[in-house]
Design a protein around this motif. Structure first.
Motif, PDB file in Angstrom:
ATOM      1  N   GLU A 226       0.813  -1.218   0.000  1.00  0.00           N
ATOM      2  CA  GLU A 226       0.000   0.000   0.000  1.00  0.00           C
ATOM      3  C   GLU A 226       0.846   1.268   0.000  1.00  0.00           C
ATOM      4  N   THR A 227       2.046   1.191   0.528  1.00  0.00           N
ATOM      5  CA  THR A 227       2.935   2.358   0.563  1.00  0.00           C
ATOM      6  C   THR A 227       3.770   2.483  -0.712  1.00  0.00           C
ATOM      7  N   ASN A 228       3.441   1.680  -1.736  1.00  0.00           N
ATOM      8  CA  ASN A 228       4.103   1.691  -3.050  1.00  0.00           C
ATOM      9  C   ASN A 228       5.510   1.103  -3.057  1.00  0.00           C
ATOM     10  N   CYS A 229       5.919   0.485  -1.968  1.00  0.00           N
ATOM     11  CA  CYS A 229       7.210  -0.206  -1.985  1.00  0.00           C
ATOM     12  C   CYS A 229       7.022  -1.594  -2.600  1.00  0.00           C
ATOM     13  N   ARG A 230       8.105  -2.133  -3.152  1.00  0.00           N
ATOM     14  CA  ARG A 230       8.071  -3.449  -3.782  1.00  0.00           C
ATOM     15  C   ARG A 230       8.927  -4.416  -2.968  1.00  0.00           C
ATOM     16  N   ILE A 231       8.349  -5.569  -2.651  1.00  0.00           N
ATOM     17  CA  ILE A 231       9.025  -6.576  -1.836  1.00  0.00           C
ATOM     18  C   ILE A 231       9.298  -7.806  -2.695  1.00  0.00           C
ATOM     19  N   PRO A 232      10.552  -8.245  -2.778  1.00  0.00           N
ATOM     20  CA  PRO A 232      10.859  -9.435  -3.587  1.00  0.00           C
ATOM     21  C   PRO A 232      10.319 -10.707  -2.938  1.00  0.00           C
ATOM     22  N   VAL A 233       9.968 -11.663  -3.782  1.00  0.00           N
ATOM     23  CA  VAL A 233       9.527 -12.980  -3.313  1.00  0.00           C
ATOM     24  C   VAL A 233      10.601 -13.983  -3.704  1.00  0.00           C
ATOM     25  N   SER A 234      11.152 -14.664  -2.725  1.00  0.00           N
ATOM     26  CA  SER A 234      12.208 -15.634  -3.017  1.00  0.00           C
ATOM     27  C   SER A 234      11.610 -16.843  -3.728  1.00  0.00           C
ATOM     28  N   HIS A 235      12.438 -17.529  -4.513  1.00  0.00           N
ATOM     29  CA  HIS A 235      11.979 -18.696  -5.254  1.00  0.00           C
ATOM     30  C   HIS A 235      11.425 -19.757  -4.312  1.00  0.00           C
ATOM     31  N   ARG A 236      12.066 -19.912  -3.165  1.00  0.00           N
ATOM     32  CA  ARG A 236      11.657 -20.929  -2.189  1.00  0.00           C
ATOM     33  C   ARG A 236      10.293 -20.617  -1.561  1.00  0.00           C
ATOM     34  N   LYS A 237       9.951 -19.322  -1.487  1.00  0.00           N
ATOM     35  CA  LYS A 237       8.706 -18.908  -0.834  1.00  0.00           C
ATOM     36  C   LYS A 237       7.556 -18.696  -1.812  1.00  0.00           C
ATOM     37  N   ARG A 238       7.835 -18.726  -3.102  1.00  0.00           N
ATOM     38  CA  ARG A 238       6.851 -18.343  -4.107  1.00  0.00           C
ATOM     39  C   ARG A 238       5.551 -19.165  -4.016  1.00  0.00           C
ATOM     40  N   ALA A 239       5.660 -20.484  -3.955  1.00  0.00           N
ATOM     41  CA  ALA A 239       4.473 -21.343  -3.920  1.00  0.00           C
ATOM     42  C   ALA A 239       3.635 -21.059  -2.680  1.00  0.00           C
ATOM     43  N   HIS A 240       4.300 -20.867  -1.540  1.00  0.00           N
ATOM     44  CA  HIS A 240       3.588 -20.586  -0.293  1.00  0.00           C
ATOM     45  C   HIS A 240       2.856 -19.252  -0.371  1.00  0.00           C
ATOM     46  N   ILE A 241       3.505 -18.227  -0.916  1.00  0.00           N
ATOM     47  CA  ILE A 241       2.889 -16.907  -1.021  1.00  0.00           C
ATOM     48  C   ILE A 241       1.673 -16.962  -1.934  1.00  0.00           C
ATOM     49  N   LEU A 242       1.789 -17.668  -3.049  1.00  0.00           N
ATOM     50  CA  LEU A 242       0.653 -17.810  -3.959  1.00  0.00           C
ATOM     51  C   LEU A 242      -0.522 -18.490  -3.265  1.00  0.00           C
ATOM     52  N   GLN A 243      -0.232 -19.507  -2.460  1.00  0.00           N
ATOM     53  CA  GLN A 243      -1.288 -20.211  -1.732  1.00  0.00           C
ATOM     54  C   GLN A 243      -1.969 -19.288  -0.735  1.00  0.00           C
ATOM     55  N   VAL A 244      -1.177 -18.491  -0.008  1.00  0.00           N
ATOM     56  CA  VAL A 244      -1.724 -17.549   0.971  1.00  0.00           C
ATOM     57  C   VAL A 244      -2.631 -16.534   0.282  1.00  0.00           C
ATOM     58  N   LEU A 245      -2.178 -16.015  -0.855  1.00  0.00           N
ATOM     59  CA  LEU A 245      -2.963 -15.007  -1.563  1.00  0.00           C
ATOM     60  C   LEU A 245      -4.238 -15.598  -2.154  1.00  0.00           C
TER      61      LEU A 245
END
Length: 249
Positions: A226-245
């Motif tokens: 929301e503050t317009n900053c961009r946060i990288p997603v590590s390759h290892r965390k990508r699947a988990h983040i997609l599931q959470v979203l």
């Protein structure tokens, strides 16, 4: 139908038993108990078809009791005296609830509906949605104490956009663009904030998932906050983040 009442107020338990006996002839057995541990023992022993479960119990919460069960093979109606926001959480998850003081008509309606829902395979998913909603409510009210060299800050958890690792320090970024540097590691705050919807998409970042605006899948993946900053997603965390979203939708 076998019913178990789990509530730490004796007058509530006794009142419910009288109303059920008088107005719900399809109920064959009514048991009652007062807490998390006694409730677990009663569920195992009596194997009820329906549990009337108080949100706040003598030795914990109704969610604590449910979390201790490997399988939930009964129908569920919560009993609550909570505020409007908690009631909205029950409505959002479509789980039946009774508001104290309990009205006879509402009780009859809830039990009749529960009787028809016995064997409902969606209950586990509904409970997950309820848990997320209740955690969000607690996060809106919850405050965390942050201490730096010069000051002590009392920060609402819902105002934290993200936390960033800086060696053995953690930088807090708030909704109003304020930054607070604390001499504790990000790992410590990950354990503390995870129950309130915080996720770690990268080893250097812990973010409030409720503050995510967009997930860009290109170049490995980045999260726009929301503050317009961009946060990288590590390759290892990508699947988990997609599931959470996906579950957040």
């Amino acid at each position: 139908m076998k019913v178990l009442i789990v509530d730490d107020e004796l007058n509530i338990r006794e009142g419910l038993k009288k109303m059920i006996t008088a107005f719900c002839p399809y109920v064959s057995e009514i048991g009652d108990t007062y807490g998390v541990q006694s409730g677990l023992e009663a569920i195992k022993k009596e194997q009820p078809d329906l549990v009337l479960l108080d949100v706040e119990l003598e030795d914990g919460t109704g969610m604590d009791l449910l979390s201790s069960l490997d399988v939930i093979d009964f129908q569920l109606v919560f009993i609550t005296a909570h505020n409007k926001y908690a009631i909205d959480a029950f409505k959002f998850s479509a789980i039946e609830f009774l508001l104290k003081p309990i009205d006879t008509d509402n009780l009859m309606h809830a039990l009749d509906k529960a009787k028809k829902q016995i064997g409902n395979e969606n209950l586990a998913e509904q409970l997950q949605i309820l848990k997320q909603s209740l955690n969000a409510i607690r996060a809106n009210d919850k405050k965390i104490v942050l201490k730096d060299i010069n000051s002590i800050y009392f920060v609402k958890v819902s105002d934290i956009v993200r936390c960033e690792s800086d060696g053995q320090y953690t930088q807090f970024h708030l909704s109003d663009s304020q930054k607070i540097l604390i001499s504790k590691s990000l790992k410590e705050y990950e354990k503390l904030l995870e129950p309130y919807g915080f996720i770690r998409p990268h080893h250097s970042h812990l973010i409030n998932r409720h503050k995510i605006v967009r997930f860009d899948k290109t170049n490995g993946g980045t999260l726009l906050m929301e503050t317009n900053c961009r946060i990288p997603v590590s390759h290892r965390k990508r699947a988990h983040i997609l599931q959470v979203l996906d579950n957040q939708q």
